[in-house]
Design a protein around this motif. Structure first.
Motif, PDB file in Angstrom:
ATOM      1  N   ILE A  27      -1.425   4.730  -9.150  1.00  0.00           N
ATOM      2  CA  ILE A  27      -1.779   3.604  -8.265  1.00  0.00           C
ATOM      3  C   ILE A  27      -1.179   2.328  -8.867  1.00  0.00           C
ATOM      4  O   ILE A  27      -1.673   1.829  -9.888  1.00  0.00           O
ATOM      5  N   PRO A  28      -0.095   1.821  -8.299  1.00  0.00           N
ATOM      6  CA  PRO A  28       0.561   0.629  -8.854  1.00  0.00           C
ATOM      7  C   PRO A  28      -0.387  -0.568  -8.968  1.00  0.00           C
ATOM      8  O   PRO A  28      -1.303  -0.737  -8.161  1.00  0.00           O
ATOM      9  N   ALA A  29      -0.136  -1.402  -9.968  1.00  0.00           N
ATOM     10  CA  ALA A  29      -1.028  -2.516 -10.303  1.00  0.00           C
ATOM     11  C   ALA A  29      -1.265  -3.471  -9.143  1.00  0.00           C
ATOM     12  O   ALA A  29      -2.338  -4.069  -9.038  1.00  0.00           O
ATOM     13  N   LYS A  38     -12.523   2.292  -1.603  1.00  0.00           N
ATOM     14  CA  LYS A  38     -12.026   2.767  -0.314  1.00  0.00           C
ATOM     15  C   LYS A  38     -10.591   2.307  -0.107  1.00  0.00           C
ATOM     16  O   LYS A  38     -10.219   1.218  -0.528  1.00  0.00           O
ATOM     17  N   GLY A  39      -9.812   3.144   0.552  1.00  0.00           N
ATOM     18  CA  GLY A  39      -8.456   2.778   0.910  1.00  0.00           C
ATOM     19  C   GLY A  39      -7.414   3.013  -0.162  1.00  0.00           C
ATOM     20  O   GLY A  39      -6.221   2.829   0.083  1.00  0.00           O
ATOM     21  N   PHE A  40      -7.831   3.430  -1.356  1.00  0.00           N
ATOM     22  CA  PHE A  40      -6.871   3.617  -2.438  1.00  0.00           C
ATOM     23  C   PHE A  40      -5.976   4.835  -2.205  1.00  0.00           C
ATOM     24  O   PHE A  40      -4.846   4.882  -2.687  1.00  0.00           O
ATOM     25  N   GLY A  41      -6.474   5.806  -1.448  1.00  0.00           N
ATOM     26  CA  GLY A  41      -5.675   6.995  -1.174  1.00  0.00           C
ATOM     27  C   GLY A  41      -4.400   6.678  -0.420  1.00  0.00           C
ATOM     28  O   GLY A  41      -3.384   7.384  -0.557  1.00  0.00           O
ATOM     29  N   ASP A  42      -4.421   5.614   0.377  1.00  0.00           N
ATOM     30  CA  ASP A  42      -3.227   5.210   1.127  1.00  0.00           C
ATOM     31  C   ASP A  42      -2.079   4.847   0.196  1.00  0.00           C
ATOM     32  O   ASP A  42      -0.903   4.922   0.577  1.00  0.00           O
ATOM     33  N   ASN A  43      -2.430   4.425  -1.016  1.00  0.00           N
ATOM     34  CA  ASN A  43      -1.403   3.978  -1.960  1.00  0.00           C
ATOM     35  C   ASN A  43      -1.266   4.888  -3.181  1.00  0.00           C
ATOM     36  O   ASN A  43      -0.652   4.497  -4.177  1.00  0.00           O
ATOM     37  N   LEU A  44      -1.815   6.095  -3.094  1.00  0.00           N
ATOM     38  CA  LEU A  44      -1.632   7.072  -4.171  1.00  0.00           C
ATOM     39  C   LEU A  44      -0.138   7.373  -4.316  1.00  0.00           C
ATOM     40  O   LEU A  44       0.527   7.691  -3.332  1.00  0.00           O
ATOM     41  N   PHE A  45       0.383   7.233  -5.527  1.00  0.00           N
ATOM     42  CA  PHE A  45       1.814   7.440  -5.803  1.00  0.00           C
ATOM     43  C   PHE A  45       2.691   6.621  -4.845  1.00  0.00           C
ATOM     44  O   PHE A  45       3.734   7.078  -4.380  1.00  0.00           O
ATOM     45  N   ARG A  46       2.260   5.407  -4.558  1.00  0.00           N
ATOM     46  CA  ARG A  46       2.917   4.581  -3.541  1.00  0.00           C
ATOM     47  C   ARG A  46       4.428   4.471  -3.721  1.00  0.00           C
ATOM     48  O   ARG A  46       5.194   4.664  -2.777  1.00  0.00           O
ATOM     49  N   ASP A  47       4.859   4.179  -4.936  1.00  0.00           N
ATOM     50  CA  ASP A  47       6.290   3.945  -5.135  1.00  0.00           C
ATOM     51  C   ASP A  47       7.093   5.238  -5.152  1.00  0.00           C
ATOM     52  O   ASP A  47       8.322   5.201  -5.012  1.00  0.00           O
ATOM     53  N   TRP A  48       6.423   6.356  -5.347  1.00  0.00           N
ATOM     54  CA  TRP A  48       7.096   7.656  -5.254  1.00  0.00           C
ATOM     55  C   TRP A  48       7.086   8.179  -3.818  1.00  0.00           C
ATOM     56  O   TRP A  48       7.975   8.914  -3.424  1.00  0.00           O
TER      57      TRP A  48
END
Length: 198
Positions: A27-29, A38-48
């Protein structure tokens, strides 16, 4: 807050055979400003997972429709780097209930246990077998038996035991976090306090 009770999980798995995956990759900083889980799953491995224009990267495993399930299988030293709880939150919020690796960073491992994600540490040999079976057939299922503390491959019958702290095991099987545990023994605490001299 309480979490789903974890007893036996039978699921396909998503393979991520990359070593030294750190929490900034999980999870990028720039996504750490929220205070609710809540909502963190949307950005799991965001940059990958996504290009700069927010289009999905086709070659990343989470964007590959042939892989799915509630188990993430990672390479050695998963969850290294900074101690951000948000990394475990992102894993949980995306829908994973178990992460398998041959080694976990201690803080990430404990953060997972605190929120209802089971980190299962296996031998490097068994991890390699799991990756090979999933590559051979993405429909391969893993069976994670928390009461018995075993992880099994349905395709081969291979199985390995894993260790877990007894307190954390009890919390996971009951769906408790630390506060839920204390609330559950509230009467015992009151009795102890009443019978303990100041």
């Amino acid at each position: 807050m309480a979490y789903d009770k974890f007893t036996v999980l039978n699921s396909t798995a998503v393979p991520l055979p990359i070593e030294n995956v750190d929490t900034d990759q999980i999870i990028p900083a720039r996504f750490l400003k929220a205070t609710e889980r809540k909502g963190f799953g949307d950005n799991l491995f965001r940059d990958w997972r996504f290009n700069q224009d927010n289009t999905p990267k086709e070659d990343f495993v989470l964007n590959n429709p042939k892989y799915s399930g509630k188990i993430l299988v990672g390479g050695k030293n998963f969850g290294s780097g900074s101690s951000r709880e948000h990394a475990a939150w992102a894993v949980y919020d995306y829908g994973f209930r178990c992460v398998v690796s041959s080694f976990f960073a201690d803080i990430f491992k404990n953060n997972c246990l605190n929120i209802g994600v089971l980190p299962v540490q296996v031998s490097p040999e068994f991890l390699a077998e799991i990756f090979a079976e999933i590559e051979k057939d993405p429909a391969t299922e893993l069976v994670v038996d928390l009461p018995a503390q075993t992880l099994s491959l349905s395709s081969t019958g291979s199985s390995e035991s894993f260790a877990i702290n007894a307190y954390k095991k009890g919390n996971m099987t009951n769906g408790f976090d630390d506060i839920d545990y204390l609330l559950n023994i509230k009467e015992d605490i009151k009795t102890f306090a009443a019978n303990t001299p100041l």
